[in-house]
Scaffold this motif. Structure first.
Motif: not given
Length: 253
Positions: A210-237
């Motif tokens: 899910t999107l929440t799981v992906q946010v934590f995955t990208y944060v753990g991978e230190a992938n800041a751009p994708l983590a930020a994009v996933a976070s923005l998608l997470l707060v959109l709904p």
């Protein structure tokens, strides 16, 4: 003047996290102590459109799960709340409704995982849905319990006395009366399922991303751009739900 300054300060305070996420999404090589990124790139956004990183798939799964949980929990909570209020000892059943929240979601997921495995639902959307319902259904029951007061029962009895069938009394009397609370329950259970990470991460065993799981995955991978994009998608709904319910939230009693 003071109220305008306070309003401007609150708006700025609310907008700062989103501005930071936007900069992280498009910034390249942003290192401390630089105040702004030295360069900008739309590559993470292009990757989102291309769908190669699975963000759109995660968004779809999150929407599917949260919507299904919200609808099932709200309908089930409406029925169960009536049964609880009409039970011989309603206080005992109300106390039992709080039990899922006595444990952290991760521990609850570990406890129910053997049953999910025996039902052959481990690592599936159905298993995650069932686990989330164990959290959302008692929550909806507690929220909707306040509707089934003596007044609601009297309205139903009056409708039956005037010739309504049980189905007509439900559709024309009870549901219109409960509509504001049902809408609130629908939104709250959607958000509960939408932002869940611990239970979903354990029950999905890495297969339902899910999107929440992906946010934590990208944060753990230190992938800041994708983590930020996933976070923005997470707060959109949630923002869309807030705008849709703005009139109800700001309505004066």
């Amino acid at each position: 003047m003071r109220s305008k300054l306070l309003t401007a300060f609150l708006i700025l305070l609310f907008a700062l996290p989103f501005a930071l996420l936007g900069l992280l999404a498009v910034g390249e090589g942003w290192r401390f102590p630089a105040a702004l990124p030295p360069a900008y790139s739309l590559e993470p956004l292009r990757g989102l459109v291309a769908g190669g990183n699975g963000l759109l798939a995660g968004l779809g799964k999150s929407l599917l799960l949260a919507s299904a949980v919200a609808v099932l929990a709200t309908v089930g909570g409406f029925v169960v709340a009536r049964a609880v209020v009409g039970a011989r000892r309603p206080g005992r059943w109300t106390a039992l409704s709080y039990l899922p929240y006595a444990l952290p979601p991760v521990l609850l997921a570990v406890l129910i995982q053997p049953f999910i495995i025996r039902m052959h639902l481990s690592g599936s959307v159905g298993g995650v849905l069932l686990g989330l319902l164990l959290l959302a259904l008692p929550f909806a029951t507690l929220l909707l319990g306040s509707f089934w007061s003596q007044q609601a029962t009297e309205y139903e009895q009056l409708a039956r006395t005037l010739g309504c069938t049980p189905g007509q009394a439900l559709r024309r009397v009870l549901l219109p009366l409960a509509a504001p609370l049902l809408r609130t329950t629908l939104v709250q259970t959607f958000l509960l399922a939408w932002f869940d990470f611990g239970l979903t991460n354990v029950l999905s065993v890495g297969k339902v991303r899910t999107l929440t799981v992906q946010v934590f995955t990208y944060v753990g991978e230190a992938n800041a751009p994708l983590a930020a994009v996933a976070s923005l998608l997470l707060v959109l709904p949630p923002l869309l739900l807030l705008l849709a319910n703005k009139s109800a939230l700001l309505r004066k009693p």
